[in-house]
Design a protein around this motif. Structure first.
Motif, PDB file in Angstrom:
ATOM      1  N   UNK A  25      55.195  65.928  52.405  1.00 27.23           N
ATOM      2  CA  UNK A  25      55.072  67.162  51.340  1.00 27.23           C
ATOM      3  C   UNK A  25      54.005  68.259  52.336  1.00 27.23           C
ATOM      4  N   UNK A  26      54.432  69.441  52.427  1.00 26.85           N
ATOM      5  CA  UNK A  26      53.602  70.425  53.011  1.00 26.85           C
ATOM      6  C   UNK A  26      52.450  70.657  51.974  1.00 26.85           C
ATOM      7  N   UNK A  27      51.226  70.882  52.613  1.00 28.66           N
ATOM      8  CA  UNK A  27      49.957  71.181  51.974  1.00 28.66           C
ATOM      9  C   UNK A  27      49.841  72.567  51.848  1.00 28.66           C
ATOM     10  N   UNK A  28      50.155  73.199  52.687  1.00 26.78           N
ATOM     11  CA  UNK A  28      50.131  74.600  52.989  1.00 26.78           C
ATOM     12  C   UNK A  28      51.107  75.148  54.033  1.00 26.78           C
ATOM     13  N   UNK A  29      50.717  75.948  54.749  1.00 23.30           N
ATOM     14  CA  UNK A  29      51.542  76.398  55.907  1.00 23.30           C
ATOM     15  C   UNK A  29      52.057  75.592  57.098  1.00 23.30           C
ATOM     16  N   UNK A  30      50.887  74.889  57.329  1.00 21.78           N
ATOM     17  CA  UNK A  30      50.901  73.918  58.459  1.00 21.78           C
ATOM     18  C   UNK A  30      50.615  72.377  58.156  1.00 21.78           C
ATOM     19  N   UNK A  31      49.524  72.019  57.362  1.00 13.55           N
ATOM     20  CA  UNK A  31      49.284  70.757  57.083  1.00 13.55           C
ATOM     21  C   UNK A  31      50.156  69.935  56.045  1.00 13.55           C
TER      22      UNK A  31
END
Length: 183
Positions: free
Chosen positions: A123-129
């Motif tokens: 799962x993407x937590x933001x744009x990059x993490x």
């Protein structure tokens, strides 16, 4: 376990090829890891031997994954065997009850880890993490030459993995990742 991996892999490929709105990532990766293993051997005479070893390795893998908005489902496969060094020990045993003279026997063992496959969900937590978790399976092939005449059996190990990483996509669609995993 392998049937589950193949079923899910083909399902993901079927879903991603059937709909153009989902993204598909295909790539190769270079990985390095530190491993620890322990074993317990119970002898026929009631004696128990314990051992622990540590090692490190580097390997490459290929992966295919589908991205559905912020969710990633993928499979990672290591096509080459991960091979250990050969370990050799010599022991002196009394082979017969009538003899006071011990006889030397040499034991050699080397292990191959083949078909390391990991099925994961992220799962993407933001744009990059991102975070991810998955299930892994690997075939353990023992290559032994035991002076005792015994042998170890090959087996399949199943496990789980958890990871966190950084993902960056370039304007041309290429991407790179850096992640840490516990398997």
């Amino acid at each position: 376990m392998k049937k589950l991996f193949l079923s899910v892999l083909f399902s993901v490929l079927y879903i991603t090829s059937a709909s153009a709105e989902f993204g598909v990532n295909v790539g190769v990766s270079g990985q390095a890891g530190i491993f620890a293993g322990s074993a317990k051997e119970e002898m026929t005479n009631g004696q128990t031997n314990n051992g622990t070893e540590h090692g490190s390795a580097g390997w490459g893998s290929v992966f295919v994954e589908g991205q559905f908005d912020r969710i990633i489902i993928g499979v990672d496969y290591v096509p080459a065997a991960l091979e250990t060094d050969t370990t050799e020990t010599s022991k002196f045993d009394k082979r017969t009850a009538n003899s006071d003279t011990p006889t030397a026997s040499t034991n050699k063992i080397q292990v191959d880890f083949e078909h390391l496959t990991t099925l994961y969900v992220g799962a993407m937590l933001g744009d990059n993490m991102y975070v991810k978790a998955g299930l892994s399976t690997v075939d353990v092939i023992t290559n032994e030459n035991l002076g005792t005449g015994g042998s170890y059996g090959d087996t399949e190990l199943d496990g789980s993995m958890f990871g966190i990483g950084y993902h960056n996509t370039f304007d041309n669609g290429a991407f790179f990742r850096f992640e840490g995993n516990y398997m």
